[in-house]
Enzyme design. Structure first.
Site, PDB file in Angstrom:
ATOM      1  N   SER A  28     106.541 -41.125  76.408  1.00  0.00           N
ATOM      2  CA  SER A  28     105.933 -40.098  75.559  1.00  0.00           C
ATOM      3  C   SER A  28     104.655 -40.585  74.900  1.00  0.00           C
ATOM      4  O   SER A  28     104.348 -41.781  74.871  1.00  0.00           O
ATOM      5  CB  SER A  28     106.911 -39.632  74.467  1.00  0.00           C
ATOM      6  OG  SER A  28     106.813 -40.436  73.314  1.00  0.00           O
ATOM      7  N   VAL A  29     103.936 -39.621  74.324  1.00  0.00           N
ATOM      8  CA  VAL A  29     102.702 -39.900  73.586  1.00  0.00           C
ATOM      9  C   VAL A  29     102.960 -40.826  72.404  1.00  0.00           C
ATOM     10  O   VAL A  29     102.061 -41.549  71.957  1.00  0.00           O
ATOM     11  CB  VAL A  29     102.067 -38.570  73.103  1.00  0.00           C
ATOM     12  CG1 VAL A  29     102.959 -37.859  72.101  1.00  0.00           C
ATOM     13  CG2 VAL A  29     100.674 -38.785  72.523  1.00  0.00           C
ATOM     14  N   LYS A  30     104.181 -40.848  71.884  1.00  0.00           N
ATOM     15  CA  LYS A  30     104.483 -41.623  70.687  1.00  0.00           C
ATOM     16  C   LYS A  30     104.489 -43.125  70.921  1.00  0.00           C
ATOM     17  O   LYS A  30     104.519 -43.900  69.954  1.00  0.00           O
ATOM     18  CB  LYS A  30     105.820 -41.179  70.102  1.00  0.00           C
ATOM     19  CG  LYS A  30     105.811 -39.758  69.560  1.00  0.00           C
ATOM     20  CD  LYS A  30     104.844 -39.583  68.395  1.00  0.00           C
ATOM     21  CE  LYS A  30     104.992 -38.226  67.742  1.00  0.00           C
ATOM     22  NZ  LYS A  30     104.139 -38.075  66.551  1.00  0.00           N
ATOM     23  N   ASP A  31     104.444 -43.565  72.169  1.00  0.00           N
ATOM     24  CA  ASP A  31     104.299 -44.999  72.430  1.00  0.00           C
ATOM     25  C   ASP A  31     103.038 -45.541  71.768  1.00  0.00           C
ATOM     26  O   ASP A  31     103.012 -46.675  71.273  1.00  0.00           O
ATOM     27  CB  ASP A  31     104.218 -45.268  73.939  1.00  0.00           C
ATOM     28  CG  ASP A  31     105.536 -45.087  74.655  1.00  0.00           C
ATOM     29  OD1 ASP A  31     106.529 -44.713  74.009  1.00  0.00           O
ATOM     30  OD2 ASP A  31     105.559 -45.294  75.888  1.00  0.00           O
ATOM     31  N   ALA A  55     103.605 -45.856  67.995  1.00  0.00           N
ATOM     32  CA  ALA A  55     104.594 -46.909  67.747  1.00  0.00           C
ATOM     33  C   ALA A  55     103.945 -48.287  67.783  1.00  0.00           C
ATOM     34  O   ALA A  55     104.176 -49.122  66.899  1.00  0.00           O
ATOM     35  CB  ALA A  55     105.723 -46.816  68.774  1.00  0.00           C
TER      36      ALA A  55
END
Length: 358
Positions: A59-62, A65
């Site tokens: 996901s984009v949230k990598d 993070a």
């Protein structure tokens, strides 16, 4: 032995400059920009999706993070063997769990108990300590973010990464997502749109694209039911109207976060996207494009489609394909669940063949 021409065809699809990267962390970013063919033909625009589901954590949230963990490291908030704590609706937690495994940290995730079982199971498989708590408003002290903060403060050698108000999140997209989009479109992008949860992806990408284009690129924020962002933008900051609820996870907001606040003035317009349009697009993309996306990604594509119609033919519109549907498939492809949300009729008859779960 295979004919030489087959090898040549395969090789032509590779990025010739690609080199080995340094583990999980090195694989984050540099995702493809995918043309949504049928919508592009229909609108006369180039509608492009940043394929963030191709990040190593899915996901984009990598991106966020990695940046929030490295921010904690630079500030000396966490040392080797320490603990990263976050309140997250899912994907940031998954990205953090991966990054923590790669860097040798323990990971504790507080999340609303409304999230999909697929996300919870994956977090546990990645070694995270997952703590689902009742979903309550941000101003309630038992909100999952506040619980995460208090827990981190109770530990030695631990950092609460504070994804909603830690602007390292926004910085990830100023430094990576925005520049990638600009390079991949050769500076020809005319519009950018996506929904916002923490605000990092939308605000950071918008900031970069506005700055590099001298303000030429238009930015439309997309919003699901139950979120206040649409009303805030339309009222020029005078209203924060929350109403209804949405099937989407991880997007929509009840306040203006610190990640969002610096760039609110850059927003050109806001689009309210009904769940019926989102679920229709999700099934349409699967059928017409072979792209298997989650609901927030489908909402973003609806927004790009609407933006293309507003700006007119000949424009290049970019949005974010946040993650794949496999994290939500037990809901999104379940007839019982769709009926409970009143969404079966939003899916055309010829697409209902994809409703394969009871």
């Amino acid at each position: 032995m295979f004919p030489r021409r087959l090898y040549a065809t395969a090789a032509s699809r590779l990025v010739t400059s690609a080199k080995p990267v340094d583990g999980f962390v090195g694989a984050i970013g540099s995702t493809p920009l995918v043309r949504i063919n049928n919508l592009s033909k229909e609108t006369g625009c180039e509608i492009l999706g940043k394929a963030e589901f191709m990040n190593p954590g899915g996901s984009v949230k990598d991106r966020a993070a990695l940046f929030v963990v490295e921010d904690a490291e630079r500030k000396g908030l966490v040392r080797p063997g320490g603990t990263i704590v976050e309140g997250t609706a899912g994907n940031t937690g998954i990205g953090l769990a991966h990054v923590c495994r790669a860097k040798g940290y323990k990971c504790v995730i507080y999340m609303p108990d409304t999230q999909s079982q697929e996300k919870i199971d994956l977090l546990k498989m990645l070694g995270a300590d997952v703590r689902p708590v009742p979903a309550v408003a941000f101003d309630n002290p038992m909100n999952y973010n506040h619980q995460a903060k208090r827990y981190a403060e109770s530990l030695d050698n631990a950092a609460w990464t504070n994804q909603f108000d830690n602007t390292a999140n926004r910085q990830a997209h100023i430094e990576t997502t925005g520049p990638e989009i600009w390079a991949q479109t050769e500076g020809k992008v005319d519009g950018f749109t996506c929904a916002t949860g923490t605000g990092g992806t939308f605000a950071g990408t918008t900031r970069f694209l506005k700055d590099v284009s001298g303000g030429r690129v238009k930015a439309f924020v997309a919003d699901p039911p139950g979120s206040v962002i649409h009303s805030y933008v339309k009222s020029k900051g005078k209203e924060l109207v929350r109403g209804g609820s949405s099937i989407t996870e991880g997007i929509g907001q009840g306040r203006i976060t610190d990640n969002m606040q610096p760039d609110v003035g850059l927003i050109d317009d806001a689009l309210k996207i009904p769940d019926a349009d989102t679920i229709h697009m999700l099934y349409r993309l699967l059928d017409e494009e072979g792209i298997y996306l989650g609901a927030s990604s489908a909402l973003n594509v609806v927004a790009a489609y609407e933006m293309a119609k507003i700006l007119g033919p000949g424009k290049t519109i970019v949005t974010v394909l946040c993650d794949g549907a496999y994290r939500y498939q037990s809901r999104l492809f379940s007839r019982k669940w769709l009926e409970s949300k009143g969404l079966v009729d939003a899916i055309p008859a010829h697409l209902q063949k994809y409703i394969v779960l009871a």
